[in-house]
Motif scaffolding. Structure first.
Motif, PDB file in Angstrom:
ATOM      1  N   GLY A  47       0.214  -1.074  -0.087  1.00 16.52           N
ATOM      2  CA  GLY A  47      -0.008  -0.063   0.087  1.00 16.52           C
ATOM      3  C   GLY A  47       0.735   1.770   0.125  1.00 16.52           C
ATOM      4  N   GLY A  48       2.357   1.574   0.151  1.00 10.19           N
ATOM      5  CA  GLY A  48       3.035   2.473   0.193  1.00 10.19           C
ATOM      6  C   GLY A  48       3.180   3.114   1.429  1.00 10.19           C
ATOM      7  N   GLU A  49       2.880   2.503   2.464  1.00  7.21           N
ATOM      8  CA  GLU A  49       2.803   3.378   3.758  1.00  7.21           C
ATOM      9  C   GLU A  49       2.273   2.485   4.520  1.00  7.21           C
ATOM     10  N   VAL A  50       3.363   2.599   5.556  1.00 13.26           N
ATOM     11  CA  VAL A  50       2.771   1.288   6.998  1.00 13.26           C
ATOM     12  C   VAL A  50       3.072   2.479   8.240  1.00 13.26           C
ATOM     13  N   GLY A  51       1.799   2.198   9.428  1.00  8.30           N
ATOM     14  CA  GLY A  51       1.204   3.232  10.043  1.00  8.30           C
ATOM     15  C   GLY A  51       1.073   4.947  10.153  1.00  8.30           C
TER      16      GLY A  51
ATOM     17  N   LEU B 278       7.583  -5.169   6.742  1.00  8.13           N
ATOM     18  CA  LEU B 278       6.693  -4.208   6.809  1.00  8.13           C
ATOM     19  C   LEU B 278       5.558  -4.891   7.344  1.00  8.13           C
ATOM     20  N   ASN B 279       5.458  -5.767   7.448  1.00  9.52           N
ATOM     21  CA  ASN B 279       4.187  -6.515   8.976  1.00  9.52           C
ATOM     22  C   ASN B 279       4.297  -6.298   9.963  1.00  9.52           C
ATOM     23  N   ALA B 280       5.737  -6.822  10.048  1.00 11.23           N
ATOM     24  CA  ALA B 280       6.155  -6.612  11.627  1.00 11.23           C
ATOM     25  C   ALA B 280       6.566  -4.702  12.355  1.00 11.23           C
ATOM     26  N   ILE B 281       6.671  -4.665  10.924  1.00 12.09           N
ATOM     27  CA  ILE B 281       5.956  -2.557  11.588  1.00 12.09           C
ATOM     28  C   ILE B 281       5.381  -2.075  11.738  1.00 12.09           C
ATOM     29  N   GLU B 282       4.284  -2.887  11.510  1.00 10.51           N
ATOM     30  CA  GLU B 282       3.093  -3.075  11.592  1.00 10.51           C
ATOM     31  C   GLU B 282       2.307  -3.255  12.734  1.00 10.51           C
ATOM     32  N   ALA B 283       3.072  -4.559  13.539  1.00  9.56           N
ATOM     33  CA  ALA B 283       2.615  -5.097  14.380  1.00  9.56           C
ATOM     34  C   ALA B 283       2.466  -4.688  15.481  1.00  9.56           C
ATOM     35  N   ALA B 284       4.150  -4.013  14.964  1.00 11.24           N
ATOM     36  CA  ALA B 284       4.517  -3.528  16.521  1.00 11.24           C
ATOM     37  C   ALA B 284       4.191  -1.557  17.104  1.00 11.24           C
ATOM     38  N   GLY B 285       4.231  -0.957  15.366  1.00 14.85           N
ATOM     39  CA  GLY B 285       3.217   0.145  15.345  1.00 14.85           C
ATOM     40  C   GLY B 285       4.232   0.902  15.723  1.00 14.85           C
ATOM     41  N   SER B 286       5.455   0.580  15.123  1.00 11.26           N
ATOM     42  CA  SER B 286       6.822   1.688  15.115  1.00 11.26           C
ATOM     43  C   SER B 286       7.675   0.795  14.324  1.00 11.26           C
ATOM     44  N   ASP B 287       8.729   1.581  13.429  1.00 12.27           N
ATOM     45  CA  ASP B 287      10.216   1.293  13.324  1.00 12.27           C
ATOM     46  C   ASP B 287      11.155   0.442  13.970  1.00 12.27           C
ATOM     47  N   ASP B 288      10.717   0.816  14.929  1.00 13.11           N
ATOM     48  CA  ASP B 288      11.980   0.663  16.049  1.00 13.11           C
ATOM     49  C   ASP B 288      12.364  -0.070  16.001  1.00 13.11           C
ATOM     50  N   PRO B 289      14.043  -0.737  15.697  1.00 14.83           N
ATOM     51  CA  PRO B 289      14.429  -1.765  15.501  1.00 14.83           C
ATOM     52  C   PRO B 289      14.327  -2.806  16.355  1.00 14.83           C
ATOM     53  N   ASP B 290      14.428  -2.301  18.156  1.00 17.35           N
ATOM     54  CA  ASP B 290      14.443  -4.124  18.526  1.00 17.35           C
ATOM     55  C   ASP B 290      12.478  -4.297  18.030  1.00 17.35           C
ATOM     56  N   ALA B 291      11.142  -3.621  18.370  1.00 17.58           N
ATOM     57  CA  ALA B 291      10.116  -3.848  18.991  1.00 17.58           C
ATOM     58  C   ALA B 291      10.329  -4.773  16.673  1.00 17.58           C
ATOM     59  N   VAL B 292      10.465  -3.897  16.396  1.00 12.74           N
ATOM     60  CA  VAL B 292      10.076  -4.831  14.950  1.00 12.74           C
ATOM     61  C   VAL B 292      10.897  -5.854  15.021  1.00 12.74           C
ATOM     62  N   SER B 293      12.604  -6.267  15.060  1.00 13.05           N
ATOM     63  CA  SER B 293      12.960  -7.918  15.961  1.00 13.05           C
ATOM     64  C   SER B 293      12.015  -8.452  16.044  1.00 13.05           C
ATOM     65  N   LYS B 294      12.111  -8.115  17.442  1.00 12.83           N
ATOM     66  CA  LYS B 294      10.822  -8.839  18.116  1.00 12.83           C
ATOM     67  C   LYS B 294       9.172  -9.754  17.274  1.00 12.83           C
ATOM     68  N   GLN B 295       8.760  -8.251  16.976  1.00 13.48           N
ATOM     69  CA  GLN B 295       7.560  -8.978  15.751  1.00 13.48           C
ATOM     70  C   GLN B 295       7.742 -10.135  14.562  1.00 13.48           C
ATOM     71  N   MET B 296       9.366  -9.774  13.994  1.00 13.30           N
ATOM     72  CA  MET B 296      10.201 -10.713  12.924  1.00 13.30           C
ATOM     73  C   MET B 296       9.648 -11.970  13.459  1.00 13.30           C
ATOM     74  N   ARG B 297      10.089 -12.448  14.634  1.00 13.06           N
ATOM     75  CA  ARG B 297      11.084 -13.611  15.468  1.00 13.06           C
ATOM     76  C   ARG B 297       9.389 -14.057  15.739  1.00 13.06           C
ATOM     77  N   GLU B 298       8.604 -13.197  16.205  1.00 14.50           N
ATOM     78  CA  GLU B 298       6.913 -14.072  16.477  1.00 14.50           C
ATOM     79  C   GLU B 298       6.328 -14.137  15.262  1.00 14.50           C
ATOM     80  N   LEU B 299       6.130 -13.181  13.887  1.00 16.60           N
ATOM     81  CA  LEU B 299       4.869 -14.068  13.078  1.00 16.60           C
ATOM     82  C   LEU B 299       5.643 -14.618  11.981  1.00 16.60           C
ATOM     83  N   GLU B 300       4.366 -15.138  12.033  1.00 14.27           N
ATOM     84  CA  GLU B 300       4.746 -16.595  11.085  1.00 14.27           C
ATOM     85  C   GLU B 300       4.392 -16.536   9.254  1.00 14.27           C
ATOM     86  N   ILE B 301       5.506 -16.506   8.637  1.00 17.78           N
ATOM     87  CA  ILE B 301       5.174 -16.434   6.952  1.00 17.78           C
ATOM     88  C   ILE B 301       4.557 -17.548   6.079  1.00 17.78           C
ATOM     89  N   ASN B 302       3.392 -16.916   6.168  1.00 14.56           N
ATOM     90  CA  ASN B 302       2.525 -17.907   5.001  1.00 14.56           C
ATOM     91  C   ASN B 302       2.123 -16.487   3.724  1.00 14.56           C
TER      92      ASN B 302
END
Length: 410
Positions: free
Chosen positions: A68-72, A322-346
């Motif tokens: 969609g060209g944008e996140v958050g 980008l899905n991890a950023i959306e889930a974190a509600g931020s582009d904070d690297p640590d918050a995004v890392s956490k979400q990247m490791r929690e979200l499944e890829i399908n």
């Protein structure tokens, strides 16, 4: 943790500068600079241009557009650069992007030497890097980082795909034609380990410089070794030139070339007449199912070519980031890392994919055989599926990883 990453010891700038960069002001909406910037660091002018290059950039652009060209509520921008297959150039560009241009994530990273160098910078700067076009398993071992993800494939998955299958089929003695840098040497070592564990024997290797055009002497060494299998531990133009040389100079009827990293693009360059019968491990094939065909046809409309596994991985990993950023509600690297490791890829690239604590994205791999010319029924119909290799079998067991992030000592 009591253990420290080796990356810290080889960081190329002062820790103070790194911390200053990582702690830059965060906007009130949780997004630094009110924009998410993705940099595609790739080979735009050298030996791996066809395997990554402009097509890798287009894959990332497609993902951003489809998201969609944008996140958050902030825009997503894509930039790109040429690392020229030099680790120092790649590291310098990464520092410039992270420090001065506000790049949040660097993708693609063809060339293992470049990928390892950028991984060090990403860890130091506490910014993300996703590797789709390099194989060195050091990225999830001694050079691992909370901010580095190895996404598409690695030397272990190639060795336990192509290498293990050939040994099980009776290919007991091996000789390698190896490109002499981190990628080739690492791949040779991985396959050699598989061969020996299966009771086979490695008779030797001939190592050649990157971007070699004359393989005649190397082909003759391979022929003289008497090995049943000639393992080609290179890729791109090097692999094509090596296979052509073996075809031109001939191998004995008891010898068989085995391409340890053969790309879809390589098959097209070689032609089915030369490539037929080769076994290869790949994470993606455009004609595997309806989902892969849908993506690939859209990619073809933009680039005039079918995507290879790294280009498909660039798209998938960008979407996951980008899905991890959306889930974190931020582009904070640590918050995004956490979400990247929690979200499944399908998606079309992986089903049930997940990122381990050491940064390895685990997903199924596939062993393919190149079709003979008379078996190809339509344009780009090149591969036949031999077997599916479950992700947990394809990639290095987590307990064998030397990643410091797995140290539970507090």
């Amino acid at each position: 943790m009591s253990a420290k990453s080796p990356i810290k010891a080889i960081a190329l700038s002062s820790a103070a500068l790194a911390m200053g960069t990582a702690c830059s002001a965060m906007a009130s909406n949780g997004f630094s600079d009110d924009v998410v910037r993705i940099g595609v660091l790739t080979d735009m002018s050298g030996i791996y241009t066809d395997l990554s290059g402009e097509a890798a950039v287009e894959a990332v652009r497609m993902a951003v557009e489809d998201f969609g060209g944008e996140v958050g509520g902030v825009p997503i921008e894509v930039t790109y650069g040429d690392h020229r297959n030099r680790a120092d150039t790649g590291a310098s560009r990464a520092r410039e992007w992270y420090d001065s241009e506000g790049v949040d994530m660097i993708n693609d990273l063809s060339n293992s030497g470049v990928a390892l160098a950028v991984a060090a910078v990403a860890d130091e700067r506490q910014r993300h890097a996703i590797v789709n076009s390099s194989s060195n398993i050091g990225l999830t071992n001694e050079y691992c980082s909370p901010y580095v993800t190895h996404y598409t494939y690695d030397a272990h998955s190639l060795a336990h795909g192509t290498g293990k299958s050939i040994v099980e089929d009776g290919g007991d003695t091996w000789f390698f034609l190896t490109v002499d840098f981190a990628f080739g040497v690492g791949l040779e070592e991985q396959v050699s380990e598989v061969v020996r564990e299966a009771g086979g024997e490695v008779l030797g290797a001939a190592r050649h410089p990157l971007n070699t055009t004359d393989f005649s002497s190397y082909a003759l060494q391979a022929q003289a070794s008497g090995a049943e299998i000639i393992g080609i531990a290179s890729t791109g133009a090097d692999a094509i030139n090596a296979i052509n040389a073996l075809s031109e100079f001939g191998v004995s009827p008891d010898q068989r070339p085995a391409a340890l990293l053969l790309w879809y693009d390589d098959i097209e360059s070689l032609g089915l007449e030369t490539a037929q019968g080769l076994l290869l491990t790949n994470a993606f094939y455009w004609d595997a199912n309806e989902e892969t065909r849908e993506f690939s046809e859209r990619f073809y409309e933009r680039t005039g070519r079918m995507p290879n596994m790294a280009q498909a991985g660039n798209y998938s990993s960008t979407m996951h980031y980008l899905n991890a950023i959306e889930a974190a509600g931020s582009d904070d690297p640590d918050a995004v890392s956490k979400q990247m490791r929690e979200l499944e890829i399908n998606d079309f690239f992986a089903k049930g994919g997940h990122i381990r604590p050491n940064g390895r994205m685990v997903h199924d791999q596939y062993l393919w055989e190149v079709k003979a010319p008379d078996e190809s029924e339509y344009d780009y119909d090149y591969l036949r599926l031999v077997t599916t290799i479950p992700g947990e079998e394809a990639f290095q067991p987590l307990e064998d990883s030397t990643c410091h992030l797995l140290d539970n000592d507090e």
